[in-house]
Scaffold this motif. Structure first.
Motif, PDB file in Angstrom:
ATOM      1  N   THR A  44      15.619   2.055   7.894  1.00  0.00           N
ATOM      2  CA  THR A  44      16.151   3.229   7.205  1.00  0.00           C
ATOM      3  C   THR A  44      17.094   2.852   6.071  1.00  0.00           C
ATOM      4  N   THR A  90      13.905   1.844  12.332  1.00  0.00           N
ATOM      5  CA  THR A  90      12.907   2.116  11.313  1.00  0.00           C
ATOM      6  C   THR A  90      12.574   3.601  11.223  1.00  0.00           C
ATOM      7  N   TYR A  91      11.895   3.955  10.134  1.00  0.00           N
ATOM      8  CA  TYR A  91      11.401   5.318   9.988  1.00  0.00           C
ATOM      9  C   TYR A  91      10.399   5.646  11.083  1.00  0.00           C
TER      10      TYR A  91
END
Length: 102
Positions: A44, A90-91
């Motif tokens: 992110t 993470t996304y």
């Protein structure tokens, strides 16, 4: 975030892109694929973190050593990227949490 911060960020990004454009064509192609992959599932804090400049540093060292880009990262670009972000939020994690309702 001030206007000065925004301008400085754009300057840094343009300098980063200039470094990428200075790489050999095969390195540029792989870098763009890595960037695309990382923007989809990467950490992110990708846009303001050290990961992308670090990849360019790594690629520049590979060029200097006379190695092909696939010698550096191996045959699977996604697996290489996953290894770079394995300990980062993470996304993909955010998406998984939103789907599962956590």
């Amino acid at each position: 975030m001030s206007i000065h911060d925004i301008i400085e960020g754009k300057k840094q990004w343009r300098a980063h892109l200039a470094r990428v454009k200075a790489l050999p064509p095969d390195y540029q192609i792989v870098y763009k694929e890595m960037q695309r992959y990382l923007f989809k599932v990467g950490p992110t804090e990708l846009s303001d973190g050290p990961l992308l400049p670090g990849i360019v540093d790594f690629f520049e060292e590979g060029v200097t050593a006379g190695k092909g880009v696939m010698e550096l990262i191996g045959p699977d670009v996604a697996a290489f990227c996953d290894g770079l972000v394995k300990d980062s939020r993470t996304y993909a994690d955010l998406y998984q949490e939103s789907v599962s309702g956590d």
